[in-house]
Design a protein around this motif. Structure first.
Motif, PDB file in Angstrom:
ATOM      1  N   VAL A   4     -45.475   8.113  39.814  1.00 21.11           N
ATOM      2  CA  VAL A   4     -46.527   7.051  40.763  1.00 21.11           C
ATOM      3  C   VAL A   4     -47.863   7.997  40.426  1.00 21.11           C
ATOM      4  CG1 VAL A   4     -47.879   6.632  43.124  1.00 21.11           C
ATOM      5  CG2 VAL A   4     -45.580   5.915  42.358  1.00 21.11           C
ATOM      6  N   VAL A  17     -47.434   3.449  37.430  1.00 21.70           N
ATOM      7  CA  VAL A  17     -46.555   4.828  37.096  1.00 21.70           C
ATOM      8  C   VAL A  17     -47.120   5.100  35.713  1.00 21.70           C
ATOM      9  CG1 VAL A  17     -44.246   4.704  36.261  1.00 21.70           C
ATOM     10  CG2 VAL A  17     -44.991   3.142  38.531  1.00 21.70           C
ATOM     11  N   SER A  37     -37.327   7.056  47.174  1.00 27.44           N
ATOM     12  CA  SER A  37     -38.111   7.612  48.061  1.00 27.44           C
ATOM     13  C   SER A  37     -38.776   6.652  49.244  1.00 27.44           C
ATOM     14  CB  SER A  37     -39.787   7.484  47.107  1.00 27.44           C
ATOM     15  OG  SER A  37     -40.116   8.913  47.687  1.00 27.44           O
ATOM     16  N   GLN A  95     -42.306  10.319  44.129  1.00 25.70           N
ATOM     17  CA  GLN A  95     -41.947   9.332  43.599  1.00 25.70           C
ATOM     18  C   GLN A  95     -41.896   9.046  42.753  1.00 25.70           C
ATOM     19  OE1 GLN A  95     -44.812   6.725  46.066  1.00 25.70           O
ATOM     20  NE2 GLN A  95     -44.657   7.603  47.270  1.00 25.70           N
ATOM     21  N   GLU A  97     -38.871  10.487  39.063  1.00 22.46           N
ATOM     22  CA  GLU A  97     -37.948   9.859  38.757  1.00 22.46           C
ATOM     23  C   GLU A  97     -37.498  11.675  38.970  1.00 22.46           C
ATOM     24  OE1 GLU A  97     -36.804   7.122  35.331  1.00 22.46           O
ATOM     25  OE2 GLU A  97     -38.192   8.788  34.936  1.00 22.46           O
ATOM     26  N   LEU A 307     -39.657   1.030  41.828  1.00 23.08           N
ATOM     27  CA  LEU A 307     -41.059   1.983  41.646  1.00 23.08           C
ATOM     28  C   LEU A 307     -42.111   1.217  41.128  1.00 23.08           C
ATOM     29  CD1 LEU A 307     -41.893   4.856  41.454  1.00 23.08           C
ATOM     30  CD2 LEU A 307     -41.338   5.397  39.064  1.00 23.08           C
ATOM     31  N   HIS A 308     -42.857   0.784  39.679  1.00 29.79           N
ATOM     32  CA  HIS A 308     -43.631  -0.347  39.310  1.00 29.79           C
ATOM     33  C   HIS A 308     -44.540  -1.338  40.382  1.00 29.79           C
ATOM     34  CE1 HIS A 308     -40.588  -3.517  37.990  1.00 29.79           C
ATOM     35  NE2 HIS A 308     -41.784  -4.253  38.470  1.00 29.79           N
ATOM     36  N   ILE A 310     -45.237   0.145  43.381  1.00 27.31           N
ATOM     37  CA  ILE A 310     -45.479   0.582  44.201  1.00 27.31           C
ATOM     38  C   ILE A 310     -47.684   0.193  44.729  1.00 27.31           C
ATOM     39  CG2 ILE A 310     -46.867   2.322  42.256  1.00 27.31           C
ATOM     40  CD1 ILE A 310     -45.232   3.609  45.739  1.00 27.31           C
ATOM     41  N   ILE A 328     -39.409   3.197  48.625  1.00 23.77           N
ATOM     42  CA  ILE A 328     -39.381   3.010  46.773  1.00 23.77           C
ATOM     43  C   ILE A 328     -38.125   3.028  46.258  1.00 23.77           C
ATOM     44  CG2 ILE A 328     -40.953   3.300  44.666  1.00 23.77           C
ATOM     45  CD1 ILE A 328     -42.255   2.301  47.259  1.00 23.77           C
ATOM     46  N   MET A 330     -36.452   4.071  42.851  1.00 23.05           N
ATOM     47  CA  MET A 330     -36.454   4.475  40.974  1.00 23.05           C
ATOM     48  C   MET A 330     -35.940   3.494  40.361  1.00 23.05           C
ATOM     49  SD  MET A 330     -39.029   6.437  40.883  1.00 23.05           S
ATOM     50  CE  MET A 330     -39.346   7.234  43.175  1.00 23.05           C
TER      51      MET A 330
END
Length: 332
Positions: A4, A17, A37, A95, A97, A307-308, A310, A328, A330
């Motif tokens: 992020v 991201v 996360s 945040q 991988e 994640l995308h 966020i 969040i 991954m």
């Protein structure tokens, strides 16, 4: 790896991201492949440019993570092995991988717990544990007032106060949130939006007040906090959601009650302190997360976002909609 990012401070729409270099573990560090996360208020403040990471910390958002050990740096003491399921307290970088973590900041994930649940533990629960035990020295039978009772820290604090055989009392901003805090173990809860919580707390405690206040609001609550603080009480400030300015005779009121003000931040603490905190929590609290224990502790997950998404996760927290933690996840 994916992480992020934001290029300039501002609103959630600034988050995106992007692909960045995977970190390498240094001396005494462990590389963790992050599965999940979780969001914290500090992430929102950092995104707005109001809370920079400590010197030497990753500038990627994320103060906690859960995943598996993917690599060991030189000098690791052999406690962790490749593939171990771990959760970690971080100064930043969660945040993404992958993240590197000092080995002393890692905790084992109980065998019956998912990565999603585990990601909701480190920052919130360690903050609450630190405030209650390292700072507040909570004692059996004491009454503890917890502001923002339905937040991640609040829901953890309710359960930890119960574990310490003390009495949790909360404030929150809706009946739904108060119901959730009651389910978590709060002895009483008051809606700060439509009632004077200090009067309600005094009535509940038969006029004696509370021994400890966990306060993430600050300035705007000072008078009500002092109204319901008992003689020799401890007022612990760990956030300033209601501002930092105080207008009025705070010191005289505090002195009349022989009260003490403590302030605490976790992110800026030194490595030795954090390692001591993680060790104490791992020994004294972590066993109660396993199934079949009594009392049984449970992380409270409000929602899970990939994640995308966020930016949407930040919006939900910004609007105070969450009960417990926003996690969040991954990419697999």
């Amino acid at each position: 790896m994916l992480a992020v990012y934001f290029d300039c401070p501002g609103g959630p729409e600034n988050l995106y991201v992007k692909e960045v270099m995977k970190p390498h573990p240094g001396e005494g560090e462990v590389l963790v492949k992050v599965s999940a996360s979780a969001l914290n208020r500090a992430d929102l403040l950092q995104r707005r440019g109001q809370y920079p990471p400590p010197k030497g910390a990753s500038d990627i958002l994320g103060l906690e993570a859960a995943g598996s050990v993917a690599g060991l740096g030189p000098g690791c003491k052999g406690r962790w092995r490749i593939g171990d399921a771990v959760m970690a307290l971080l100064s930043g970088g969660g945040q993404a991988e992958y993240v590197t973590v000092p080995e002393g900041y890692l905790m084992p994930i109980p065998s019956d717990m998912t990565f999603i649940q585990a990601a909701a533990i480190p920052e919130a629960w360690l903050t609450a544990f630190q405030l209650l035990h390292f700072v507040g020295k909570v004692q059996k039978g004491e009454r503890v007032l917890i502001h923002a009772g339905a937040s991640g820290v609040g829901m953890a604090a309710i359960q930890l106060v119960r574990l310490a055989k003390a009495i949790p009392i909360v404030t929150a901003g809706s009946q739904e949130k108060l119901k959730a805090t009651g389910n978590a173990g709060a002895a009483a809860g008051f809606n700060y939006k439509n009632e004077d919580f200090s009067e309600k707390v005094l009535a509940f405690t038969q006029g004696s007040g509370v021994d400890i206040i966990l306060d993430c609001v600050g300035g705007s609550y000072w008078e009500k906090n002092l109204n319901c603080l008992c003689t020799d009480g401890r007022w612990i400030i760990y956030g300033l959601l209601g501002g930092g300015e105080v207008h009025g005779d705070l010191l005289a009121r505090l002195l009349s009650k022989r009260g003490s003000i403590h302030t605490s931040l976790l992110r800026s603490r030194d490595k030795e302190y954090k390692e001591r905190l993680v060790k104490a929590f791992t020994e004294d609290v972590l066993p109660y997360f396993s199934e079949g224990t009594s009392p049984h502790l449970q992380p409270v997950v409000d929602s899970v976002y990939p994640l995308h998404e966020i930016a949407e996760a930040h919006r939900i927290m910004e609007e105070n909609k969450n009960i417990g933690k926003i996690v969040i996840e991954m990419p697999a």
